[in-house]
Write a protein that holds these residues in place. Structure first.
Motif, PDB file in Angstrom:
ATOM      1  N   GLY A  63      41.428  38.259  57.227  1.00 24.63           N
ATOM      2  CA  GLY A  63      41.641  36.926  57.785  1.00 24.63           C
ATOM      3  C   GLY A  63      42.861  36.976  58.691  1.00 24.63           C
ATOM      4  N   THR A  64      42.995  35.973  59.510  1.00 27.09           N
ATOM      5  CA  THR A  64      44.167  35.851  60.378  1.00 27.09           C
ATOM      6  C   THR A  64      45.427  35.814  59.512  1.00 27.09           C
ATOM      7  OG1 THR A  64      42.819  34.553  61.905  1.00 27.09           O
ATOM      8  CG2 THR A  64      45.193  34.348  62.145  1.00 27.09           C
ATOM      9  N   PRO A  65      46.538  36.413  59.980  1.00 28.81           N
ATOM     10  CA  PRO A  65      47.783  36.312  59.207  1.00 28.81           C
ATOM     11  C   PRO A  65      48.089  34.860  58.830  1.00 28.81           C
ATOM     12  CG  PRO A  65      48.056  37.882  60.978  1.00 28.81           C
ATOM     13  CD  PRO A  65      46.693  37.262  61.174  1.00 28.81           C
ATOM     14  N   GLY A  66      48.393  34.658  57.548  1.00 27.38           N
ATOM     15  CA  GLY A  66      48.719  33.321  57.069  1.00 27.38           C
ATOM     16  C   GLY A  66      47.560  32.577  56.446  1.00 27.38           C
ATOM     17  N   THR A  67      46.360  33.150  56.491  1.00 29.41           N
ATOM     18  CA  THR A  67      45.222  32.451  55.886  1.00 29.41           C
ATOM     19  C   THR A  67      45.226  32.574  54.359  1.00 29.41           C
ATOM     20  OG1 THR A  67      43.882  34.403  56.399  1.00 29.41           O
ATOM     21  CG2 THR A  67      43.634  32.496  57.857  1.00 29.41           C
ATOM     22  N   GLY A  68      46.060  33.444  53.812  1.00 30.86           N
ATOM     23  CA  GLY A  68      46.161  33.518  52.356  1.00 30.86           C
ATOM     24  C   GLY A  68      45.583  34.776  51.744  1.00 30.86           C
ATOM     25  N   LYS A  69      45.478  35.833  52.541  1.00 31.67           N
ATOM     26  CA  LYS A  69      44.873  37.080  52.040  1.00 31.67           C
ATOM     27  C   LYS A  69      45.622  37.646  50.835  1.00 31.67           C
ATOM     28  CE  LYS A  69      45.433  39.214  55.922  1.00 31.67           C
ATOM     29  NZ  LYS A  69      45.997  38.066  56.676  1.00 31.67           N
ATOM     30  N   SER A  70      46.926  37.819  50.991  1.00 27.73           N
ATOM     31  CA  SER A  70      47.676  38.497  49.928  1.00 27.73           C
ATOM     32  C   SER A  70      47.671  37.672  48.647  1.00 27.73           C
ATOM     33  CB  SER A  70      49.104  38.779  50.378  1.00 27.73           C
ATOM     34  OG  SER A  70      49.086  39.647  51.480  1.00 27.73           O
ATOM     35  N   THR A  71      47.812  36.363  48.791  1.00 27.17           N
ATOM     36  CA  THR A  71      47.787  35.480  47.630  1.00 27.17           C
ATOM     37  C   THR A  71      46.436  35.585  46.925  1.00 27.17           C
ATOM     38  OG1 THR A  71      49.250  33.976  48.826  1.00 27.17           O
ATOM     39  CG2 THR A  71      48.069  33.075  46.928  1.00 27.17           C
ATOM     40  N   THR A  72      45.380  35.540  47.706  1.00 26.30           N
ATOM     41  CA  THR A  72      44.033  35.573  47.126  1.00 26.30           C
ATOM     42  C   THR A  72      43.716  36.957  46.554  1.00 26.30           C
ATOM     43  OG1 THR A  72      43.359  33.910  48.740  1.00 26.30           O
ATOM     44  CG2 THR A  72      41.589  35.122  47.620  1.00 26.30           C
ATOM     45  N   ALA A  73      44.104  37.999  47.295  1.00 25.54           N
ATOM     46  CA  ALA A  73      43.803  39.358  46.822  1.00 25.54           C
ATOM     47  C   ALA A  73      44.507  39.645  45.497  1.00 25.54           C
ATOM     48  CB  ALA A  73      44.226  40.379  47.879  1.00 25.54           C
ATOM     49  N   ALA A  93      40.573  28.421  52.969  1.00 27.84           N
ATOM     50  CA  ALA A  93      41.751  28.478  52.087  1.00 27.84           C
ATOM     51  C   ALA A  93      42.857  27.585  52.636  1.00 27.84           C
ATOM     52  CB  ALA A  93      42.230  29.919  51.964  1.00 27.84           C
ATOM     53  N   ASP A  94      42.519  26.324  52.852  1.00 28.82           N
ATOM     54  CA  ASP A  94      43.509  25.401  53.428  1.00 28.82           C
ATOM     55  C   ASP A  94      44.500  24.878  52.403  1.00 28.82           C
ATOM     56  OD1 ASP A  94      42.820  25.125  56.249  1.00 28.82           O
ATOM     57  OD2 ASP A  94      40.893  24.461  55.475  1.00 28.82           O
ATOM     58  N   LEU A  95      44.027  24.687  51.197  1.00 29.89           N
ATOM     59  CA  LEU A  95      44.870  24.050  50.189  1.00 29.89           C
ATOM     60  C   LEU A  95      45.045  24.959  48.986  1.00 29.89           C
ATOM     61  CD1 LEU A  95      43.165  20.523  50.220  1.00 29.89           C
ATOM     62  CD2 LEU A  95      45.367  21.171  51.268  1.00 29.89           C
ATOM     63  N   PRO A  96      46.205  24.882  48.331  1.00 31.69           N
ATOM     64  CA  PRO A  96      46.392  25.680  47.111  1.00 31.69           C
ATOM     65  C   PRO A  96      45.290  25.441  46.085  1.00 31.69           C
ATOM     66  CG  PRO A  96      48.481  24.731  47.814  1.00 31.69           C
ATOM     67  CD  PRO A  96      47.429  24.149  48.714  1.00 31.69           C
ATOM     68  N   SER A  97      44.740  24.233  46.092  1.00 33.64           N
ATOM     69  CA  SER A  97      43.708  23.912  45.098  1.00 33.64           C
ATOM     70  C   SER A  97      42.414  24.701  45.308  1.00 33.64           C
ATOM     71  CB  SER A  97      43.402  22.409  45.125  1.00 33.64           C
ATOM     72  OG  SER A  97      43.017  22.044  46.435  1.00 33.64           O
ATOM     73  N   SER A  98      42.229  25.289  46.493  1.00 32.01           N
ATOM     74  CA  SER A  98      40.994  26.067  46.707  1.00 32.01           C
ATOM     75  C   SER A  98      41.138  27.510  46.235  1.00 32.01           C
ATOM     76  CB  SER A  98      40.583  26.041  48.183  1.00 32.01           C
ATOM     77  OG  SER A  98      41.590  26.606  48.980  1.00 32.01           O
ATOM     78  N   LEU A  99      42.336  27.905  45.835  1.00 35.46           N
ATOM     79  CA  LEU A  99      42.544  29.305  45.452  1.00 35.46           C
ATOM     80  C   LEU A  99      41.668  29.704  44.264  1.00 35.46           C
ATOM     81  CD1 LEU A  99      44.031  32.004  45.720  1.00 35.46           C
ATOM     82  CD2 LEU A  99      45.866  31.045  44.307  1.00 35.46           C
ATOM     83  N   SER A 100      41.686  28.905  43.200  1.00 34.15           N
ATOM     84  CA  SER A 100      40.932  29.309  42.005  1.00 34.15           C
ATOM     85  C   SER A 100      39.427  29.310  42.285  1.00 34.15           C
ATOM     86  CB  SER A 100      41.271  28.405  40.818  1.00 34.15           C
ATOM     87  OG  SER A 100      40.995  27.075  41.142  1.00 34.15           O
TER      88      SER A 100
HETATM   89  N1  LIG Z   1      43.861  28.350  48.955  1.00 31.46           N
HETATM   90  C1  LIG Z   1      44.851  29.188  49.265  1.00 31.46           C
HETATM   91  N2  LIG Z   1      44.654  30.502  49.142  1.00 31.46           N
HETATM   92  C2  LIG Z   1      45.632  31.375  49.466  1.00 31.46           C
HETATM   93  N3  LIG Z   1      46.859  31.010  49.927  1.00 31.46           N
HETATM   94  C3  LIG Z   1      47.111  29.710  50.063  1.00 31.46           C
HETATM   95  C4  LIG Z   1      46.122  28.760  49.753  1.00 31.46           C
HETATM   96  N4  LIG Z   1      46.633  27.557  50.007  1.00 31.46           N
HETATM   97  C5  LIG Z   1      47.882  27.757  50.443  1.00 31.46           C
HETATM   98  N5  LIG Z   1      48.181  29.054  50.490  1.00 31.46           N
HETATM   99  C6  LIG Z   1      49.477  29.584  50.959  1.00 31.46           C
HETATM  100  O1  LIG Z   1      49.313  30.236  52.209  1.00 31.46           O
HETATM  101  C7  LIG Z   1      50.467  31.013  52.465  1.00 31.46           C
HETATM  102  C8  LIG Z   1      50.100  32.296  53.166  1.00 31.46           C
HETATM  103  O2  LIG Z   1      49.535  33.161  52.209  1.00 31.46           O
HETATM  104  P1  LIG Z   1      49.609  34.756  52.327  1.00 31.46           P
HETATM  105  O3  LIG Z   1      50.985  35.229  52.542  1.00 31.46           O
HETATM  106  O4  LIG Z   1      48.854  35.229  51.131  1.00 31.46           O
HETATM  107  O5  LIG Z   1      48.785  34.981  53.673  1.00 31.46           O
HETATM  108  P2  LIG Z   1      48.306  36.353  54.348  1.00 31.46           P
HETATM  109  O6  LIG Z   1      47.022  36.053  55.016  1.00 31.46           O
HETATM  110  O7  LIG Z   1      48.335  37.455  53.365  1.00 31.46           O
HETATM  111  O8  LIG Z   1      49.422  36.617  55.434  1.00 31.46           O
HETATM  112  P3  LIG Z   1      49.803  38.042  56.123  1.00 31.46           P
HETATM  113  O9  LIG Z   1      48.583  38.609  56.723  1.00 31.46           O
HETATM  114  O10 LIG Z   1      50.800  37.672  57.181  1.00 31.46           O
HETATM  115  O11 LIG Z   1      50.409  38.891  55.050  1.00 31.46           O
HETATM  116  C9  LIG Z   1      51.168  31.198  51.109  1.00 31.46           C
HETATM  117  O12 LIG Z   1      52.325  30.396  51.096  1.00 31.46           O
HETATM  118  C10 LIG Z   1      50.139  30.664  50.128  1.00 31.46           C
HETATM  119  O13 LIG Z   1      50.741  30.126  48.977  1.00 31.46           O
END
Ligand SMILES: Nc1ncnc2c1ncn2[C@@H]1O[C@H](COP(=O)(O)OP(=O)(O)OP(=O)(O)O)[C@@H](O)[C@H]1O
Length: 233
Positions: free
Chosen positions: A54-64, A192-199
């Protein structure tokens, strides 16, 4: 236009955050012998691997990280992996984009054994350099402009870099690249717009993984339709 990762200038090799838990020390890898086409086609990892992009910031690392914990997989953050091996994993510095250029061949060689073992969630924003055989499930995370803009602002991205990434996301550059690179690999597209969609996203990825042959859920080939896109907000 390309999604533009946010790596900082080189820092000393890390001792722990190396992208693969327990993979120290960090020598330059011996190049893997190139496979014949037949060998590559027959090649299977020990367990299926997931590519989470996904584009940087879309939440990849958090989700992974959450998927790895939920399913019992190894999270490999390619950015962290390269940062911990800065002496050989980079091929230069892109001053305009303020990011390192990955030495893709060297990183691919370095990850080969880990990917062969399998059970990996591989997390990175460019995918066209990855061997097709490594990936049994592609997950593309998406985020709408407002969410991504706010996240990249919070990171302190310069205007031009933030704009380039937001535009890349609007034009689904990463999704198109992943689709082109892995046209026949099962694929999920998740919002992955909202933290609530993570789970919910983690549950969707875990279910898709379980449906793969060798994914632990008794899945057979075809259990998840190849190339299927499913979007979810
Ligand atoms: N539904 C979600 N899933 C994942 N992250 C979320 C969600 N909602 C909000 N976030 C927030 O999005 C932010 C970016 O997440 P993260 O650092 O995982 O992105 P990334 O795609 O891995 O970025 P990069 O490629 O630059 O490492 C974090 O602050 C995370 O908490």
């Amino acid at each position: 236009m390309a999604a533009n990762g946010g790596a900082s200038p080189p820092s000393p090799p890390a001792t722990a955050a190396d992208g693969v838990a327990g993979a120290l020390p960090l020598p330059r890898p011996v190049p893997a012998p190139r496979m014949t086409a037949a060998a590559a086609a027959a090649w299977r990892p020990g367990r299926p691997n997931i590519l989470l992009t996904g584009t940087p910031g879309t939440g990849k690392s958090t989700t992974a990280a959450a998927v790895a914990a939920a399913v019992g997989l190894t999270h490999v953050d390619v950015g962290a992996y390269a940062s911990a091996r800065a002496d050989w994993a980079y091929d230069g510095w892109d001053a305009a984009r303020e990011c390192h250029l990955l030495d893709e061949d060297a990183v691919a060689d370095g990850l080969e054994a880990t990917m062969a073992t399998g059970g990996v969630v591989l997390d990175y924003h460019t995918v066209d350099w990855l061997p097709l055989r490594w990936v049994q499930l592609v997950v593309v995370l998406r985020a709408h402009t407002e969410s991504l803009y706010d996240r990249l602002t919070a990171r302190g991205y310069a205007d031009a870099k933030r704009r380039e990434n937001v535009e890349a996301e609007v034009h689904q550059v990463v999704l198109d690249e992943a689709t082109a690179a892995f046209p026949d690999t099962p694929r999920l597209v998740l919002w992955a717009d909202l933290p609530s969609s993570l789970s919910r996203n983690v549950a969707a990825i875990a279910a898709a993984y379980a449906a793969l042959p060798g994914g632990g859920g008794g899945g057979e080939a075809g259990g998840l339709r190849r190339g299927r896109c499913r979007s979810q907000r």
